[in-house]
Scaffold this motif. Sequence first.
Motif, PDB file in Angstrom:
ATOM      1  N   ASN A 169     -79.659 -23.403 -27.499  1.00 41.20           N
ATOM      2  CA  ASN A 169     -79.291 -24.517 -26.407  1.00 41.20           C
ATOM      3  C   ASN A 169     -79.904 -25.939 -27.173  1.00 41.20           C
ATOM      4  O   ASN A 169     -79.515 -26.891 -26.314  1.00 41.20           O
ATOM      5  N   GLU A 170     -80.249 -25.873 -28.388  1.00 44.02           N
ATOM      6  CA  GLU A 170     -80.889 -27.230 -28.955  1.00 44.02           C
ATOM      7  C   GLU A 170     -79.438 -27.856 -29.744  1.00 44.02           C
ATOM      8  O   GLU A 170     -78.621 -27.228 -30.270  1.00 44.02           O
ATOM      9  N   ALA A 171     -79.635 -29.121 -29.932  1.00 41.34           N
ATOM     10  CA  ALA A 171     -78.504 -29.943 -30.587  1.00 41.34           C
ATOM     11  C   ALA A 171     -79.055 -31.111 -31.086  1.00 41.34           C
ATOM     12  O   ALA A 171     -79.962 -31.700 -30.260  1.00 41.34           O
ATOM     13  N   ALA A 172     -78.528 -31.649 -32.228  1.00 40.76           N
ATOM     14  CA  ALA A 172     -78.971 -33.139 -32.438  1.00 40.76           C
ATOM     15  C   ALA A 172     -78.271 -34.229 -31.292  1.00 40.76           C
ATOM     16  O   ALA A 172     -77.618 -33.763 -30.778  1.00 40.76           O
ATOM     17  N   SER A 173     -79.120 -35.212 -31.540  1.00 41.46           N
ATOM     18  CA  SER A 173     -78.372 -36.237 -30.518  1.00 41.46           C
ATOM     19  C   SER A 173     -76.883 -36.420 -30.688  1.00 41.46           C
ATOM     20  O   SER A 173     -76.419 -36.591 -31.759  1.00 41.46           O
ATOM     21  N   ALA A 292     -87.332 -33.903 -24.957  1.00 38.63           N
ATOM     22  CA  ALA A 292     -86.654 -34.405 -23.650  1.00 38.63           C
ATOM     23  C   ALA A 292     -85.203 -33.815 -23.379  1.00 38.63           C
ATOM     24  O   ALA A 292     -84.845 -33.410 -22.315  1.00 38.63           O
ATOM     25  N   ASN A 293     -84.830 -33.813 -24.812  1.00 34.96           N
ATOM     26  CA  ASN A 293     -83.231 -33.719 -24.540  1.00 34.96           C
ATOM     27  C   ASN A 293     -82.994 -32.189 -24.649  1.00 34.96           C
ATOM     28  O   ASN A 293     -82.027 -31.604 -23.689  1.00 34.96           O
ATOM     29  N   THR A 294     -83.667 -31.353 -25.272  1.00 38.20           N
ATOM     30  CA  THR A 294     -83.910 -29.635 -24.864  1.00 38.20           C
ATOM     31  C   THR A 294     -84.132 -29.483 -23.423  1.00 38.20           C
ATOM     32  O   THR A 294     -83.564 -28.540 -22.942  1.00 38.20           O
TER      33      THR A 294
END
Length: 457
Positions: A169-173, A292-294
């Motif tokens: 579910n994680e990814a770079a900006s 925060a994005n995750t």
Amino acid sequence: MEKRKLSFWQIWNMSFGFLGIQFGFALQGGFMSRIFQTLGAGKEEIPMLWIAAPLTGLLVQPIIGYMSDRTWSVKWGRRRPYFLVGAVFSSLALFFVPHSPALWIAAGFLWILDASINVSMEPFRALVADKLPQSQRSYGFVVQTLIIGIGTWIASNLPWMVSQLGVSNEAASGVVPMSVKVAFGVGALVFLASILYTVFTTDEYPPEDMEEFEREKAKKNNFIPDILNNIGSMPTTMKKLGVIQFFSWFAFFTMWSLANPALTEHVFATPAPIETAYNMADALQAEAFKVANTKFQESSNSVGSAMGIYGLSSMAFALLLTLYTSKRNINRKYVHMFSLILGGIGFLAMSYASPENLKYCFVLIGFAWGSILSMPYAMLSSSVDPKKMGVIMGIFNMFIVIPQIIAALGGINFVSSLLGEEAINAMTVAGISLVIAGLCNLLITNKNAISYQEEEI
């Protein structure tokens, strides 16, 4: 031509392609705003980015309806060629949209995706009216709704499901997570496979008078005058249904475009982080952005799963109606009215929802959705010329897309801003709109539209 009654499984086969269509719509409705936000869109920009959806419907559906009315192939029938063409392009667009490297490319893919879905979808509505006698129309549209509910629930949960299988579910900006990419790829395969199933398991009635049909085809193509003439002469019942559709689809467009920013912010307290607010050169700031994005991506999965509940409850609603309408007539007017009001209450309750009870809001919304996908079409098909069913269904789509265009061009932002700056106010606007739509059912007075009574022989 006297049409024979069809069995449940025959109606199921002719409607099964809607499973794929709804996979496309549910992935689009549940996750396009998430993709836009991931690629840098602010929440106030999102409705405008969504304008592709209603604009393509406004242009494509009347054209496809008109063309399919004038199409006949001994091998492929009248509506099925359009199912197939739309499915191929929809599947390609679904696969590529989450791989978009920039916001404008994602918006462009949305244009292609929605245009292609519309090519497949409009003939499905006409096929029910083509194949079924009047007494089975409600039954047929309700079976479609049952399949749509199944598709909505599964597709809305796909990113969560694949993340539970270990997909990241994680990814770079500025990059869409792999869980979303895999979900859209699965959706593309389901779309194509389900359409092919209907194409190869369903036949169609030929035109009643083939000589007259061929003469009509040979005439000069007067598409625009014919469309304008049909708009000018639309039945009164169709106009009244149009008012109901206006407020109904304004509400659902608001949900599709703004539920993710509204609910991740208000219910889950994890709004999309703005990269410019962080000093990405600083390791601690960069890590804070990543965290925060995750959290935003995870809560977006939760919002998508909660939205899937409205597909599940619409499926249950449709199943009950399927069992009932297989043997009895219903009062379509009052079923639709009370269903829409329940959905409006669901939207209004979101202002007070927690992550644990948000799903109950979508249960109520599912009753409205199940009714929207069946009752207006059943009422309409009982009050129009069957020879023009394709073009009439296409024109009827105007009452779906015009409110969405108005919403996208600033209608949502303007009306919700009257209540304050909080994103959740958009859901309150959706609730008010759906309650108004429900009350507008009191305008319907055509007895045949309200409850078709089969003539005794």
